[in-house]
Scaffold this motif. Structure first.
Motif, short mmCIF file in Angstrom:
data_model
loop_
_atom_site.label_atom_id
_atom_site.label_comp_id
_atom_site.label_asym_id
_atom_site.label_seq_id
_atom_site.Cartn_x
_atom_site.Cartn_y
_atom_site.Cartn_z
N ILE A 110 0.85 -1.18 0.00
CA ILE A 110 0.00 0.00 0.00
C ILE A 110 0.89 1.24 0.00
CG2 ILE A 110 -1.75 1.31 1.27
CD1 ILE A 110 -2.74 -1.32 2.42
N VAL A 111 0.60 2.15 -0.90
CA VAL A 111 1.41 3.35 -1.06
C VAL A 111 1.10 4.35 0.05
CG1 VAL A 111 1.91 5.31 -2.57
CG2 VAL A 111 1.55 3.04 -3.54
N SER A 112 2.12 4.94 0.63
CA SER A 112 1.98 6.06 1.55
C SER A 112 2.59 7.29 0.89
CB SER A 112 2.68 5.78 2.88
OG SER A 112 2.01 4.75 3.59
N VAL A 113 1.91 8.43 1.03
CA VAL A 113 2.39 9.65 0.41
C VAL A 113 2.35 10.79 1.42
CG1 VAL A 113 1.60 8.95 -1.87
CG2 VAL A 113 0.10 10.33 -0.43
N LYS A 114 3.17 11.79 1.18
CA LYS A 114 3.17 13.00 2.00
C LYS A 114 2.60 14.15 1.20
CE LYS A 114 7.07 11.79 5.00
NZ LYS A 114 8.41 12.19 5.49
N SER A 115 1.72 14.88 1.82
CA SER A 115 1.12 16.03 1.17
C SER A 115 0.68 17.03 2.25
CB SER A 115 -0.10 15.60 0.33
OG SER A 115 -0.71 16.71 -0.29
N GLY A 116 1.09 18.28 2.07
CA GLY A 116 0.71 19.30 3.03
C GLY A 116 1.20 19.03 4.43
N GLY A 117 2.35 18.38 4.55
CA GLY A 117 2.91 18.09 5.86
C GLY A 117 2.32 16.88 6.54
N LYS A 118 1.43 16.15 5.88
CA LYS A 118 0.83 14.96 6.45
C LYS A 118 1.18 13.74 5.60
CE LYS A 118 -3.24 17.20 8.53
NZ LYS A 118 -4.74 17.21 8.60
N THR A 119 1.15 12.57 6.23
CA THR A 119 1.38 11.32 5.52
C THR A 119 0.06 10.56 5.43
OG1 THR A 119 3.66 11.16 6.29
CG2 THR A 119 2.64 9.13 5.52
N TYR A 120 -0.26 10.10 4.23
CA TYR A 120 -1.51 9.39 4.00
C TYR A 120 -1.21 7.99 3.47
CZ TYR A 120 -3.44 14.13 4.08
OH TYR A 120 -3.79 15.41 4.43
N GLU A 121 -1.78 6.97 4.12
CA GLU A 121 -1.74 5.62 3.58
C GLU A 121 -2.93 5.49 2.64
OE1 GLU A 121 -1.07 1.18 5.29
OE2 GLU A 121 -2.89 2.18 5.94
N LEU A 122 -2.68 5.08 1.40
CA LEU A 122 -3.72 5.09 0.38
C LEU A 122 -4.57 3.83 0.42
CD1 LEU A 122 -1.89 6.79 -2.61
CD2 LEU A 122 -3.09 7.81 -0.67
N LYS A 123 -5.16 3.59 1.59
CA LYS A 123 -6.19 2.57 1.75
C LYS A 123 -7.52 3.32 1.82
CE LYS A 123 -7.28 -1.64 4.34
NZ LYS A 123 -8.73 -1.49 4.19
N LEU A 124 -8.36 3.08 0.83
CA LEU A 124 -9.50 3.97 0.60
C LEU A 124 -10.74 3.57 1.38
CD1 LEU A 124 -7.52 4.67 -1.68
CD2 LEU A 124 -9.48 5.10 -3.14
N LYS A 125 -11.44 4.59 1.82
CA LYS A 125 -12.71 4.42 2.52
C LYS A 125 -13.87 4.45 1.53
CE LYS A 125 -10.93 4.91 6.77
NZ LYS A 125 -11.05 3.93 7.87
N GLU A 126 -15.01 3.95 1.99
CA GLU A 126 -16.30 4.09 1.29
C GLU A 126 -16.36 3.47 -0.10
OE1 GLU A 126 -17.41 8.22 1.36
OE2 GLU A 126 -17.81 8.21 3.52
N ASN A 127 -15.60 2.44 -0.37
CA ASN A 127 -15.77 1.62 -1.58
C ASN A 127 -15.96 2.44 -2.86
OD1 ASN A 127 -17.60 0.37 0.85
ND2 ASN A 127 -16.21 -1.13 -0.02
N PRO A 128 -14.88 3.03 -3.39
CA PRO A 128 -15.00 3.86 -4.59
C PRO A 128 -15.45 3.06 -5.81
CG PRO A 128 -12.71 3.40 -4.10
CD PRO A 128 -13.49 2.92 -2.91
N PRO A 129 -16.01 3.73 -6.81
CA PRO A 129 -16.43 3.03 -8.03
C PRO A 129 -15.24 2.38 -8.74
CG PRO A 129 -17.30 5.27 -7.96
CD PRO A 129 -16.30 5.17 -6.85
N ILE A 130 -15.48 1.28 -9.42
CA ILE A 130 -14.45 0.63 -10.21
C ILE A 130 -14.37 1.32 -11.56
CG2 ILE A 130 -13.77 -1.51 -11.36
CD1 ILE A 130 -14.99 -3.05 -9.05
N LEU A 131 -13.22 1.89 -11.87
CA LEU A 131 -13.01 2.63 -13.10
C LEU A 131 -11.82 2.03 -13.86
CD1 LEU A 131 -13.22 6.25 -11.64
CD2 LEU A 131 -15.06 4.98 -12.75
N VAL A 132 -11.96 1.89 -15.16
CA VAL A 132 -10.87 1.40 -16.01
C VAL A 132 -10.02 2.60 -16.43
CG1 VAL A 132 -10.25 0.19 -18.14
CG2 VAL A 132 -12.29 -0.49 -16.84
N ASN A 133 -8.73 2.43 -16.31
CA ASN A 133 -7.82 3.52 -16.69
C ASN A 133 -8.00 3.84 -18.18
OD1 ASN A 133 -5.65 5.23 -17.22
ND2 ASN A 133 -4.30 4.16 -15.82
N PRO A 134 -8.42 5.06 -18.50
CA PRO A 134 -8.65 5.39 -19.92
C PRO A 134 -7.39 5.37 -20.77
CG PRO A 134 -8.77 7.36 -18.56
CD PRO A 134 -8.71 6.19 -17.61
#
Length: 327
Positions: free
Chosen positions: A300-324
């Motif tokens: 799982i990717v972790s990123v820093k943005s605006g002085g915070k670190t975010y683990e990119l484990k997503l909430k609320e079950n996003p829609p499944i999208l195919v990369n265009p």
């Protein structure tokens, strides 16, 4: 071997692969004793979903080597990492590791038991750690996370999980093929949670689009791929490029605009999702609770943005999208 020398070997090996492979002259520069071994992916999985009555499965975990090949089989030393293991000793057997003569890669083989009672409660995990021996060194400082080709990292540790549920297709992490398959926009709230959609109040902030380029995975996506695509895909030719292999497993190359087979696969996936969503507008296809942005090693990717670190484990079950980009 000291860390500096191994680092030099890794960089040379990476550069050689990128330029089309090592020549014999390159290999002769180093002695066999200078070889190192590592896991190219450190999160792996197996599922008994297709073999529910099997008592066990022998899972081969890939290894790569740095340095020259040898004209004899070379054993690989490995131990169980208790810190990342949830399985009990009776639920697995480490059968050993080996790099065959002349090979530039090898395997560690693990026998995992189909403990139905335990697996009904959730996945089991076995942590592995490579050790140095008289054939291979592991004397690279793990803190440096020395990069090698394809965006992977030199790693001496891996975790194998097994279940009776759907598993990630093996081809998905080949050069992070996942990034071509599924993507999402990324939004964060003030508590550090990450989502794939803006909320109705529009209070979430957008993360840079570059972070979505790793690829979004979930078990729900894997279930769809089982229905739409062949179980085995020769992504970027990782299964081989000989004529007999390509006849059975055509090469998948999303970077090649002339690759009609790949375009057909993605079009079929997009059509499946579109038609399902049209028929179920109030219940469109969404990722499951395990939805996460993964890198080429399956982490799982972790990123820093605006002085915070975010683990990119997503909430609320996003829609499944195919990369265009892949269409």
């Amino acid at each position: 071997m000291n860390r500096l020398k191994i680092a030099s070997l890794a960089l040379i090996a990476g550069a050689s692969i990128l330029s089309g492979g090592c020549s014999q002259d390159d290999l002769s520069t180093f002695a066999v004793k200078d070889s190192a071994v590592y896991f190219p992916s450190n999160n792996l999985s197996h599922s008994f979903i297709d073999t529910p009555e099997a008592e066990y499965a022998d899972v081969e975990i890939k290894l790569n080597i740095i340095g020259p090949t040898a004209d004899y089989d070379r054993p690989v030393a490995v131990e169980v990492n208790d810190e990342t293991t949830t399985a009990t000793a009776g639920q697995y057997t480490v059968l050993g590791g080996m790099v065959k003569a002349g090979a530039t890669s090898g395997t560690v083989t693990v026998r995992v038991n189909n403990d139905k009672q335990a697996l009904a409660q959730g996945d089991l995990a076995l942590g592995l750690r490579l050790l140095g021996n008289d054939q291979f060194s592991t004397d690279i400082d793990p803190e440096t996370k020395l990069p090698v080709t394809g965006g992977a990292l030199v790693s001496f540790e891996a975790v194998l999980t097994w279940s009776n549920d759907i598993k990630m297709p093996e081809y998905m992490l080949q050069r992070n093929f996942l990034r071509y398959v599924s993507y999402t926009a990324l939004w964060v709230d003030d508590d550090g949670n990450v989502y794939g959609e803006q909320n109705e109040a529009a209070t979430r902030k957008r993360l840079s689009a570059k972070y979505s380029s790793y690829g979004l995975y979930s078990k729900n996506l894997a279930k769809i791929l089982r229905e739409v695509w062949p179980e085995v895909l020769n992504v970027f030719g990782y299964l081989g490029t000989d004529a007999d292999i390509l006849e059975k497993y055509p090469m998948i190359n999303p970077g090649n605009v002339q690759d009609l087979y790949t375009k057909q696969l993605f079009h079929k996936l997009e059509t499946y999702i579109y038609e399902y969503n049209q028929a179920h507008p109030d219940d469109i296809l969404r990722h499951s609770d395990d939805a996460a942005v993964l890198n080429a090693a399956g982490n799982i990717v972790s990123v820093k943005s605006g002085g915070k670190t975010y683990e990119l484990k997503l909430k609320e079950n996003p829609p499944i999208l195919v990369n265009p980009f892949s269409l």
